[in-house]
Design a protein around this motif. Structure first.
Motif, PDB file in Angstrom:
ATOM      1  N   THR A  23       0.840  -1.199   0.000  1.00 32.57           N
ATOM      2  CA  THR A  23       0.000   0.000   0.000  1.00 32.57           C
ATOM      3  C   THR A  23       0.875   1.247   0.000  1.00 32.57           C
ATOM      4  O   THR A  23       2.049   1.191   0.387  1.00 32.57           O
ATOM      5  N   CYS A  25       0.576   3.568   1.999  1.00 31.71           N
ATOM      6  CA  CYS A  25       0.833   3.963   3.394  1.00 31.71           C
ATOM      7  C   CYS A  25       1.909   3.075   4.003  1.00 31.71           C
ATOM      8  O   CYS A  25       2.049   2.991   5.218  1.00 31.71           O
ATOM      9  N   CYS A  49      -6.767   0.656   4.615  1.00 32.39           N
ATOM     10  CA  CYS A  49      -5.635  -0.167   5.039  1.00 32.39           C
ATOM     11  C   CYS A  49      -5.980  -0.850   6.365  1.00 32.39           C
ATOM     12  O   CYS A  49      -6.346  -0.178   7.320  1.00 32.39           O
ATOM     13  N   ALA A  51      -4.051  -2.061   8.448  1.00 30.48           N
ATOM     14  CA  ALA A  51      -3.050  -1.807   9.490  1.00 30.48           C
ATOM     15  C   ALA A  51      -3.177  -0.409  10.082  1.00 30.48           C
ATOM     16  O   ALA A  51      -3.012  -0.228  11.280  1.00 30.48           O
TER      17      ALA A  51
END
Ligand code: ZN
Ligand code: ZN
Length: 154
Positions: A23, A25, A49, A51
């Motif tokens: 990703t 991020c 996301c 996470a």
């Protein structure tokens, strides 16, 4: 020397050797987690996301990466780009990698801390048990001495 990335889903942490979803991020997931966590869903559906909850609204915000690219892929992937863009891509890739390794260190430190705490608790419990057992043994010994019949000489 090379550190193998692990799936950022804490319940999974599979080593990623072949293909993975990365990703923008800076998180990475195995294909299975990516499927089950909704990262692979087709365009148009808002992705988040798993996470860090970042909204991944652009198509390239989460893509499948080949972790063992072929020689021809390595040759062609940056070909045609200007040196500036090549350097930018390389530095972003390095930033991604360094973020992942630093997160792994944080995770290992957290694990170590939890283990140390658990060990401390266990050790305290053990001390208490030993203390209790010793005092029980002492009480029993005292009782035994109290009931001791008169010593007979043979
Ligand atoms: Zn996974
Ligand atoms: Zn993220």
């Amino acid at each position: 020397m090379d550190y193998t990335l692990r799936c950022n889903s804490l319940k999974c942490r599979t080593q990623l050797n072949d293909r993975a979803v990365v990703t923008t991020c800076s998180h990475v997931f195995c294909i299975r987690c990516s499927d089950s966590l909704g990262l692979s869903s087709s365009a148009g559906i808002a992705r988040t996301c798993p996470a860090c909850s970042t909204q991944l609204s652009n198509p390239d915000d989460a893509v499948v990466a080949q972790l063992n690219p072929t020689e021809d892929y390595k040759t062609s992937i940056l070909s045609g780009l200007s040196p500036n863009i090549i350097m930018e891509c390389a530095s972003r890739g390095l930033a991604f990698y360094s973020y992942q390794t630093s997160q792994e260190i944080v995770y290992q430190e957290y694990l170590a801390k939890t283990l140390t705490e658990n060990y401390g608790n266990l050790s305290q419990q053990m001390d208490k048990l030993i203390l209790e057992a010793n005092s029980e043994i002492k009480t029993l010994q005292e009782k035994l001495q109290g009931y001791n019949p008169v010593q007979r000489c043979c």
